[in-house]
Structure formats: C-alpha cells, structure tokens
Design an enzyme around this catalytic site. Structure first.
Site, PDB file in Angstrom:
ATOM      1  N   GLU A 109       0.788  -1.232   0.000  1.00 11.41           N
ATOM      2  CA  GLU A 109       0.000   0.000   0.000  1.00 11.41           C
ATOM      3  C   GLU A 109       0.822   1.285   0.000  1.00 11.41           C
ATOM      4  OE1 GLU A 109      -3.020  -0.404   3.054  1.00 11.41           O
ATOM      5  OE2 GLU A 109      -3.916  -2.087   1.991  1.00 11.41           O
ATOM      6  N   GLU A 120      -5.269  -8.676  -0.131  1.00 15.70           N
ATOM      7  CA  GLU A 120      -6.006  -8.383   1.110  1.00 15.70           C
ATOM      8  C   GLU A 120      -7.460  -8.123   0.781  1.00 15.70           C
ATOM      9  OE1 GLU A 120      -4.674  -5.217   3.711  1.00 15.70           O
ATOM     10  OE2 GLU A 120      -2.598  -5.898   3.539  1.00 15.70           O
TER      11      GLU A 120
END
Ligand code: FCB
Length: 455
Positions: free
Chosen positions: A166, A358
């Site tokens: 991220e 995720e």
C-alpha cells in the site's frame, strides 16, 4: 444459485503483517520503527495502544502455523520487520532477526504452506525517519539493501515477493492525512514520499530477481475505487480526482504510464507541487515501470464522491450510502468494487497476473460459552467478494489467488485493538486463539475450491 467453482491451482491464503501480530518489539536486537515511536506517543493511537505485545506471534508462530495448516490454508502472506533484520537502518545484519524469518519460512514449507513475503509493511527504522524518511531520496537505497539481504537469505525458498504494501498509505495516509506514522500533514512531502516508495519498488525488483531467479515479484497497492454520487459533471470530476489521488498516481507509473497529467495539473494548481516534479530524476519513471510478475490488490470498500463537497475540502468529498451495509470500520460493503477493479487491472492496465492480497472485514463478534464465534456477517462479506472474484475470472481477469485479511485479529494501527478482522479470534489477555465460524467456512471453500450456493 449454482456453486461457483474456481480454476484448478487457484491459491487460497491468509494475510498478516509483522508489526500487527509479532509483539516483542525490543527483543533479539530489534530497533524501534516509526510505528513504535508513533504508538508510544500519547494521543496518536486509540488508548495509546501499540504493537508491543500484539498477538505474541514472534513466540507463538509454530502454533499459529499449525492452526493455519489445520484449516487447509495454502499460502501465507506475511511481512518482515525491517528493524529486526537491519536495526537502526544500518547495513549490519542482525542474524537473530533474520533467523526468525528463516525459521518461519521453513515452518511454512514443512506444513505445505506457500510463503508470500512482503518486504515493507510500514516498519521504517526510526533512525531512517530521523534522517528524513520516505520524503528523502536516500531512503530508497536503504530499502533496496533490505530487499537484497532478505532475498539473498530466503530467495532459495520463497517464490513470491511483494515489495511494498500500500504505497498510498506509506505516503499519503502517513505524510498528508497524518493518521499513520510518522503522522505528518504535508502535501509536498507526501508526494515526494510516494515517488521514493515507487522508485524503491522499481529498484528492488531486479535485485530480488538476481538473488532468486525463480521468484515472482509484485507490489500490493490499496485500491479504494471512487464512484460518482450522480452523473453530474461535478460528481464525475470529484470521482476522477479521487481516483487520480488514490489509484492512478501509483498505478500509472507502475504500469509505465508516468504520473497522470490531470493530477499533476490539479496538484500544481493546489500548490502541492511547489517545485513541480523536480524530485523525479532522469530514468526514474523507467525504473518504476520495471516489469512485474503480478499485481496484488488490497481492497475492502469504495468511495462515493460528491463534487459539491469536493469543492470545499478534498478529504471530505466522500458521502455515505444510506441503503448499504457498513462494517465496523465504517467501510461500505461493496463487492462490485473489487469485481470492477479486477476487470480494470486486466483490461485497462494489462496486469499479467493478479492476486487479491487483502480483502476482509472488521466485525467484533465475541466468543460464546462453547468457545465458538458466530461471525456470519464476515462469512456473507467474504462470500460476496469471492463471488465477485469468480465473476472477474470468468471475464478473463488473470486472478491466481485470494488472501483473507486477516488470519487472526490483530493490531489495527491507530485504531489499536478495537477492530477484529481475523478469521481466528484472539483473546489478548490469554493469547488463546479461537477459530471463528468463518475460518471453518473458509476451510470448506478451500477444500472444494468453490463457493457453495447455500453458504
Ligand atoms: C490495510 C492494511 C492492513 C490492515 C487492513 C485492514 O490497509 O494493509 O495492514 O490494516 O488495511
């Protein structure tokens, strides 16, 4: 409804990250990271909670891997803690720290679980922060050193590598919004941080390949797609800007498209690029676009954007959907968002391979008198999102695997222990683990490689 079958060889996994589960923050030579500093600073996290102990996974990993194996989990996405391996941002390897991951990898392989290793899940050594952190270009080479050390040691056994988790969080959430470590609110610094994170990814890819010729290497951005509230030009424009801020600013460079011109213009007009893109040096964009084997998709929710609000304040442009279900993170359940993203990565970006690295939800269901956790809302959430993945695969998107966030309840950053994302319940007082109903349900999904219509 019919059962939804997944392709042969589809990989079913679970994900965690080091700081969120390991604890032992100052053991065996680990130095502080920016998250230790941040969490130990009053007022930064809920009730001052930190990852000091977390799930005590640093000691309990063998039993955690046994639990994983008992559920039939096929792959485990974990991260390494940088300051365990190279304390204080130095070049000197802390063998005790590296040995931990060596044993973890062997433990996974012994149980038939495939390791997916993330190099950076937000644990910058504090010493490097003191030298300027991600807005500083020198940090890039430090990250490449980490990639080199870890892939040299584990490259013979780890096939799947993720450079960064991220980049939007590492840069924007941490340096512009200020909710994550180091907690800055500085647009120009945040955009520089974004560039250096991307650059460090691009430089690490060939290093990992050199040390592990069989390896597949990718990156796992977070994707929070934006949808306009109405079809008005203002709302459409607001969604486009959010998309540029959150997705295209990262994805376009990774896929060789440079920074998006509309966003360069927008940030310039806002004063967020006071010296233009002067921090981008010759060759950087080619480096960032190093061919990758896969892209990881972290996705939980979406944003609905209203232009009216956007004109006032960038951060508050999102509005809520009164008819939708929200998880305890106050995130809208929107499985079509993941489906749309997978299509976009396939059709628009031409991603060679995709893993959902995720996906999951926070619901606080507790343990009943029989030691059971009835988390039906999680089962519904996962079922719907997995069905979206299945549909994208039937459209041709090359999705090769899916990882539930998270294997077990853990430290949710600035929200401390208030959010339970696990398919395993963790009693933080006793450190006892309880498989939730969703874990047993997931075991059946894995065994049958399909989603049953009745579940
Ligand atoms: C993601 C993070 C992960 C976890 C989930 C809920 O943004 O990568 O560590 O906090 O959100």
């Amino acid at each position: 409804m019919v059962d939804l079958q997944f392709p042969d060889g589809f990989i079913w996994g679970v994900a965690t990250s080091a700081y969120q589960i390991e604890g032992s923050w100052n053991e065996d030579g680990r130095s502080p990271s920016i998250w230790d500093t941040f969490a130990h600073t009053p007022g930064k996290t809920r009730n001052g909670e930190s990852g000091d102990i977390a799930c005590d996974h640093y000691h309990r990993w063998p039993e955690d891997l046994d639990l994983m194996a008992s559920l039939g989990i096929q792959a485990y996405r974990f991260s390494v803690s940088w300051p365990r391996i190279l304390p204080n941002g130095g070049k000197q390897i802390n063998e005790k720290g590296l040995d931990h991951y060596d044993r973890l990898v062997d433990g996974l392989l012994a149980r038939g679980i495939r390791p997916f290793l993330t190099l950076y899940h937000w644990e910058l050594p504090q010493t490097l922060q003191d030298q300027g952190g991600w807005p500083e270009r020198d940090t890039v080479q430090h990250f490449v050193d980490l990639a080199d050390v870890v892939s040299r040691r584990l490259g013979d056994r780890v096939h799947d590598w993720i450079t960064h988790n991220e980049p939007w969080c590492t840069s924007m959430l941490s340096h512009q919004v200020g909710l994550h470590a180091p907690g800055w609110q500085d647009w120009p610094a945040a955009l520089q941080a974004a560039h250096h994170v991307l650059l460090s990814h691009g430089l690490a890819v060939p290093v990992i390949r050199a040390n592990a010729p069989e390896a597949e290497v990718g990156i796992a951005p977070n994707y929070e797609p934006a949808y306009p509230h109405t079809n008005s030009p203002e709302d459409v424009q607001a969604a486009r800007i959010w998309d540029g801020y959150y997705i295209r600013w990262f994805n376009d460079p990774i896929f060789g498209r440079h920074y998006p011109a509309d966003m360069v213009a927008y940030y310039t007009q806002k004063g967020y690029l006071p010296h233009g893109l002067d921090y981008v040096q010759d060759g950087d964009m080619e480096t960032i676009a190093a061919p990758i084997d896969f892209v990881g998709v972290n996705n939980y929710t979406r944003q609905i954007m209203s232009g009216k609000v956007l004109l006032d304040e960038f951060q508050t442009a999102a509005i809520s959907n009164p008819s939708a279900e929200y998880t305890e993170m106050n995130w809208e359940v929107y499985p079509d968002g993941l489906y749309d993203l997978l299509n976009r990565l396939h059709f628009h970006y031409g991603a060679p391979k995709i893993y959902v690295t995720e996906n999951g939800c926070s619901y606080g269901d507790g343990v009943d008198g029989n030691g059971r956790v009835h988390d039906n809302r999680r089962i519904n959430y996962l079922h719907q999102y997995m069905a979206g993945v299945n549909r994208a695969i039937r459209n041709g998107a090359p999705v090769a695997g899916y990882f539930v966030w998270s294997f077990m309840d853990n430290y949710e950053w600035s929200l401390g222990y208030s959010q339970r994302f696990g398919i395993i319940y963790v009693d933080y007082q006793t450190q006892k683990r309880y498989p939730k109903d969703s874990a047993l349900w997931y075991r059946d999904v894995i065994t049958s490689n399909s989603l049953k219509s009745e579940s």
